[in-house]
Scaffold this active site. Sequence first.
Site, PDB file in Angstrom:
ATOM      1  N   THR A 185      26.764   6.446  -9.973  1.00  0.00           N
ATOM      2  CA  THR A 185      26.213   7.088 -11.173  1.00  0.00           C
ATOM      3  C   THR A 185      26.004   5.979 -12.197  1.00  0.00           C
ATOM      4  O   THR A 185      26.680   4.951 -12.150  1.00  0.00           O
ATOM      5  CB  THR A 185      27.181   8.129 -11.767  1.00  0.00           C
ATOM      6  OG1 THR A 185      28.354   7.441 -12.177  1.00  0.00           O
ATOM      7  CG2 THR A 185      27.537   9.197 -10.773  1.00  0.00           C
ATOM      8  N   GLU A 331      26.581  13.390  -7.936  1.00  0.00           N
ATOM      9  CA  GLU A 331      27.793  13.881  -7.275  1.00  0.00           C
ATOM     10  C   GLU A 331      27.529  15.092  -6.393  1.00  0.00           C
ATOM     11  O   GLU A 331      28.396  15.534  -5.653  1.00  0.00           O
ATOM     12  CB  GLU A 331      28.847  14.260  -8.331  1.00  0.00           C
ATOM     13  CG  GLU A 331      29.495  13.085  -9.041  1.00  0.00           C
ATOM     14  CD  GLU A 331      28.712  12.603 -10.262  1.00  0.00           C
ATOM     15  OE1 GLU A 331      27.510  12.905 -10.349  1.00  0.00           O
ATOM     16  OE2 GLU A 331      29.315  11.917 -11.110  1.00  0.00           O
ATOM     17  N   LYS A 441      27.979  20.876 -32.654  1.00  0.00           N
ATOM     18  CA  LYS A 441      28.739  22.037 -33.090  1.00  0.00           C
ATOM     19  C   LYS A 441      28.561  22.189 -34.585  1.00  0.00           C
ATOM     20  O   LYS A 441      29.001  21.348 -35.355  1.00  0.00           O
ATOM     21  CB  LYS A 441      30.211  21.863 -32.723  1.00  0.00           C
ATOM     22  CG  LYS A 441      30.819  23.166 -32.279  1.00  0.00           C
ATOM     23  CD  LYS A 441      32.128  22.966 -31.578  1.00  0.00           C
ATOM     24  CE  LYS A 441      32.537  24.279 -30.919  1.00  0.00           C
ATOM     25  NZ  LYS A 441      33.822  24.213 -30.274  1.00  0.00           N
ATOM     26  N   TRP A 446      27.625  26.404 -31.127  1.00  0.00           N
ATOM     27  CA  TRP A 446      26.866  25.361 -30.448  1.00  0.00           C
ATOM     28  C   TRP A 446      25.369  25.506 -30.673  1.00  0.00           C
ATOM     29  O   TRP A 446      24.820  26.607 -30.594  1.00  0.00           O
ATOM     30  CB  TRP A 446      27.129  25.413 -28.946  1.00  0.00           C
ATOM     31  CG  TRP A 446      28.432  24.781 -28.574  1.00  0.00           C
ATOM     32  CD1 TRP A 446      29.199  23.981 -29.358  1.00  0.00           C
ATOM     33  CD2 TRP A 446      29.105  24.913 -27.331  1.00  0.00           C
ATOM     34  NE1 TRP A 446      30.321  23.589 -28.677  1.00  0.00           N
ATOM     35  CE2 TRP A 446      30.292  24.146 -27.427  1.00  0.00           C
ATOM     36  CE3 TRP A 446      28.839  25.571 -26.146  1.00  0.00           C
ATOM     37  CZ2 TRP A 446      31.199  24.040 -26.378  1.00  0.00           C
ATOM     38  CZ3 TRP A 446      29.741  25.468 -25.106  1.00  0.00           C
ATOM     39  CH2 TRP A 446      30.920  24.708 -25.216  1.00  0.00           C
TER      40      TRP A 446
HETATM   41  P1  ADP Z   1      22.845   9.508 -13.914  1.00  0.00           P
HETATM   42  O1  ADP Z   1      21.390   9.481 -14.192  1.00  0.00           O
HETATM   43  O2  ADP Z   1      23.673   9.603 -15.155  1.00  0.00           O
HETATM   44  O3  ADP Z   1      23.314   8.536 -12.898  1.00  0.00           O
HETATM   45  P2  ADP Z   1      22.408  11.923 -12.459  1.00  0.00           P
HETATM   46  O4  ADP Z   1      21.057  11.528 -12.076  1.00  0.00           O
HETATM   47  O5  ADP Z   1      23.352  12.364 -11.448  1.00  0.00           O
HETATM   48  O6  ADP Z   1      23.150  10.841 -13.223  1.00  0.00           O
HETATM   49  O7  ADP Z   1      22.251  12.962 -13.620  1.00  0.00           O
HETATM   50  C1  ADP Z   1      22.787  14.221 -13.587  1.00  0.00           C
HETATM   51  C2  ADP Z   1      22.660  14.856 -14.926  1.00  0.00           C
HETATM   52  O8  ADP Z   1      21.287  14.960 -15.320  1.00  0.00           O
HETATM   53  C3  ADP Z   1      23.145  16.279 -14.946  1.00  0.00           C
HETATM   54  O9  ADP Z   1      24.539  16.351 -15.047  1.00  0.00           O
HETATM   55  C4  ADP Z   1      22.420  16.836 -16.169  1.00  0.00           C
HETATM   56  O10 ADP Z   1      23.069  16.488 -17.375  1.00  0.00           O
HETATM   57  C5  ADP Z   1      21.097  16.121 -16.123  1.00  0.00           C
HETATM   58  N1  ADP Z   1      20.084  16.989 -15.507  1.00  0.00           N
HETATM   59  C6  ADP Z   1      19.622  16.962 -14.259  1.00  0.00           C
HETATM   60  N2  ADP Z   1      18.674  17.898 -14.081  1.00  0.00           N
HETATM   61  C7  ADP Z   1      18.528  18.548 -15.255  1.00  0.00           C
HETATM   62  C8  ADP Z   1      17.712  19.635 -15.732  1.00  0.00           C
HETATM   63  N3  ADP Z   1      16.819  20.233 -14.952  1.00  0.00           N
HETATM   64  N4  ADP Z   1      17.883  20.034 -17.001  1.00  0.00           N
HETATM   65  C9  ADP Z   1      18.780  19.443 -17.820  1.00  0.00           C
HETATM   66  N5  ADP Z   1      19.563  18.420 -17.439  1.00  0.00           N
HETATM   67  C10 ADP Z   1      19.443  17.974 -16.179  1.00  0.00           C
END
Ligand code: ADP
Length: 541
Positions: A185, A331, A441, A446
């Site tokens: 990640t 994950e 908040k 929220w």
């Molecule tokens: P990173 O880019 O931080 O390595 P990921 O690609 O795994 O991690 O990102 C996952 C996160 O992306 C999710 O936990 C969420 O916050 C955000 N995310 C993914 N798809 C969507 C969506 N359709 N709408 C809003 N947020 C999203």
Amino acid sequence: MLGLMMDRQLTITSIMEHADRYHPDTEIVSVTNDTPRHRYTYAEAFGRTRRLANALIDYGIGAGERVATLAWNDYRHFELYYAIAGIGAVTHTVNPRLFPDQISYIINHAEDRLVFVDPLILPVLEKISDDLSGVEAFIVLTDEENMPDTDLRNAQSYEGFISRHADRIDWPELDEKTACCLCYTSGTTGNPKGVLYHHRSMVLHTLIGISPDGLNLSVRDVVMPVVPMFHVNAWGLAYGAPAVGTKLVFPGPKMGDGATLQALIEEEEVTYSAGVPTVWLHLLKYLAESGKEVSTLKRVIIGGSACPRSIMEELEDSYGVYVNHAWGMTEMSPLGTVNTLKPGMLELPREEQYAVRMKQGRPLYGVEMKIVDDDGNELPRDGQATGLLKVRGPFICSEYYREDTPSDVHDDDGWFSTGDVGSIDAEGYLQITDRSKDVIKSGGEWISSIDLENAAVGHPDIAEAAVIGVPHPRWGERPLLILVRKEGGDAGRQEILDWLKDRVAKWWVPDDVVYVDEIPHTATGKIQKTELRKRFKDYVI
Ligand code: ADP
């Protein structure tokens, strides 16, 4: 009593063997650093995959050892996906857009012995090569003729590496829980963390992914993954396509280039694609400027961050491309939810349909989810209550790879805390309102920054929007709207606030608007709110 069914292991190798036998003539078309349009068939791809596997074994890569890739979406990366996992080793896909110190951290943490790298990404590695003392050799994804000059240790060309090897192999019989790939990640807090998938989780994720209310892949489709293979397995498309025999079109280093995407769609008759919202902005901009079409494209999956309604509407109304919103994370392999409509919803009036379709979707089979309050109590699935989203399932990470400190996201009861905040409605549709660290908040309630951002980019003058909370003496926090205007756009503060008044709850309307030239992004294209909060920490509303 145990059942009496065959104990065939669920492996990535079995996907490859199926495709090789039943879809040998299906094409894979790629844009690469050394060819504008490379094309061959699944049969040829898997023949070369076997050569590569033999080369890796001959080199001495053993079971469980990690091999890194820093590559765009193309046919050589596809071969690496299958060859490395097929011999029981681990494909460690590295995101070349990460900061250099993050790249060296994760290559060292994973103890990658070999690194396969696209020539265009070489300069990134050349700068940090001194830190990568554990890497024995760098294999450059090109042929001898195009091999660039480089000081990288034991550098050689990919074609040279595989050329002397046979295209026959007896693939090892792997236990389905053998690790197959590793993806870190991006680590917006602390160091990046490794998610180590196994063959079984990948196959289950593939089977569920290709289903009609998942990615819905068919042998009659032509799929162009614009979501990178270096990040979360291209949302499973590099496995799903061979599993059903779908033609693959890879845009290589041109993922962000609207002209290339449009040409590939028209010329290769792409019916289906997937990518983050910004990719579609590039394509839409190019289509508007050039007046060109994407006549064969029927569907796209948009996820990775919230899909603004304006993108969905423009793709559908102007180009007849249906959009499915989806949500997931590294994950989770990554698919969590895909938004498809339930029976009867297609007859709903447009506004009501959009209200459903803007949500992130319903969980795929295999993904359990719930929302909880600050004390961990489950909240009702009524579309109103919002809480921290937790998930559990057979393709969700149970712990991070070689993490010394216990993680605070894996609960004792087997649930994983996503870090996302949202609601689940009575029909099972998940709506993400924020990352937990981004929630605003105000007066104890929220405010969803995602909803505000979506509403703001719906304004014709606005290219991108980010909302952060800034301290407020009376309300604790109030939203600040940060905007990038489109070229030629001149909407001022009051016009935007008036626009928002008609679209969100009154008390959500931001207290102020600031215009910037650029909003900072993470390596995976998400808005970097930590950076914005730093920049506006002293902002007084
Ligand atoms: P990173 O880019 O931080 O390595 P990921 O690609 O795994 O991690 O990102 C996952 C996160 O992306 C999710 O936990 C969420 O916050 C955000 N995310 C993914 N798809 C969507 C969506 N359709 N709408 C809003 N947020 C999203």
